[in-house]
Motif scaffolding. Structure first.
Motif, PDB file in Angstrom:
ATOM      1  N   PRO A  82      -4.992   4.538  -8.109  1.00 10.82           N
ATOM      2  CA  PRO A  82      -5.389   5.570  -7.153  1.00 10.82           C
ATOM      3  C   PRO A  82      -4.221   6.413  -6.636  1.00 10.82           C
ATOM      4  N   LYS A  83      -3.053   5.799  -6.403  1.00 11.34           N
ATOM      5  CA  LYS A  83      -1.905   6.558  -5.887  1.00 11.34           C
ATOM      6  C   LYS A  83      -1.441   7.598  -6.901  1.00 11.34           C
ATOM      7  N   ALA A  84      -1.372   7.212  -8.163  1.00  9.30           N
ATOM      8  CA  ALA A  84      -0.960   8.154  -9.215  1.00  9.30           C
ATOM      9  C   ALA A  84      -1.985   9.276  -9.356  1.00  9.30           C
ATOM     10  N   ALA A  85      -3.278   8.928  -9.277  1.00  7.14           N
ATOM     11  CA  ALA A  85      -4.337   9.942  -9.380  1.00  7.14           C
ATOM     12  C   ALA A  85      -4.242  10.938  -8.227  1.00  7.14           C
ATOM     13  N   LEU A  86      -4.003  10.436  -7.004  1.00  5.35           N
ATOM     14  CA  LEU A  86      -3.835  11.327  -5.846  1.00  5.35           C
ATOM     15  C   LEU A  86      -2.622  12.244  -6.032  1.00  5.35           C
ATOM     16  N   SER A  87      -1.543  11.677  -6.566  1.00  3.46           N
ATOM     17  CA  SER A  87      -0.327  12.460  -6.795  1.00  3.46           C
ATOM     18  C   SER A  87      -0.595  13.607  -7.774  1.00  3.46           C
TER      19      SER A  87
END
Length: 198
Positions: A82-87
């Protein structure tokens, strides 16, 4: 399961929005694009994606359905959390991401903090494969463009919209309402998305 949360936006932070809904404050992880569209103190509606793990139940909020679709497609890629997708979605709009995938544009993805070349290549490869398996050939219901240049822009826009999870049967009736003659690929995508969310 949450579809959307609507209420008073009481707090914002780095990639965070807190919405008060009936006296309960929901903390949602958000992209920079979503943060730029909302203001504290105003009534706000965000589309929600849930990530449930053994030790966590996290909510991710998005200003548009298209951004939510992109997030869910990104987290389906192996090695993308999720963090990479948000980035990635903080550095790219949904239409920009779709075009980057269709054009094998790794640079558009690697501008996002924490996203290296290998991850960008994996996103492009897996999502392109997913699109071709899910959608197959483009539906013949689509309008016939009048010039080769218009045809190229329309075909690229349709391909990019399938990246966002739309089928050609959803795209065709909307595309017929739009005069695509003088529009670029990105403008066609934006026009179709605008109609889709009405």
């Amino acid at each position: 399961m949450f579809y959307h949360i609507e209420g008073n936006l009481v707090e914002v932070g780095q990639n965070l929005a807190v919405i008060d809904c009936g006296g309960v404050g929901y903390a949602l992880n958000v992209t920079l694009n979503t943060l730029s569209c909302i203001k504290p103190g105003e009534k706000t509606k965000l589309y929600v994606s849930e990530i449930i793990k053994e030790d966590a139940f996290d909510l991710y909020g998005f200003y548009t359905k298209s951004e939510k679709r992109c997030f869910e497609m990104l987290v389906s890629v192996s090695g993308i959390g999720p963090k990479a997708a948000l980035s990635i979605l903080s550095a790219n709009t949904p239409e920009g991401l779709a075009l980057a995938i269709m054009n094998n544009n790794e640079k558009a993805l690697t501008v996002a903090p924490g996203i290296g070349k290998k991850i960008a290549q994996r996103v492009i490869l897996e999502l392109k494969d997913k699109i071709s398996k899910d959608n197959g050939p483009v539906d013949m219901q689509l309008p016939v463009p009048s010039t080769p240049a218009e045809s190229g822009a329309v075909n690229d826009a349709v391909a990019a919209l399938t990246v966002l999870g739309y089928s050609s049967s959803e795209i065709a009736p909307v595309l017929k309402k739009i005069d695509t003659a003088a529009l670029s690929t990105e403008q066609i995508i934006k026009a179709v998305l605008k109609q889709m969310v009405k």
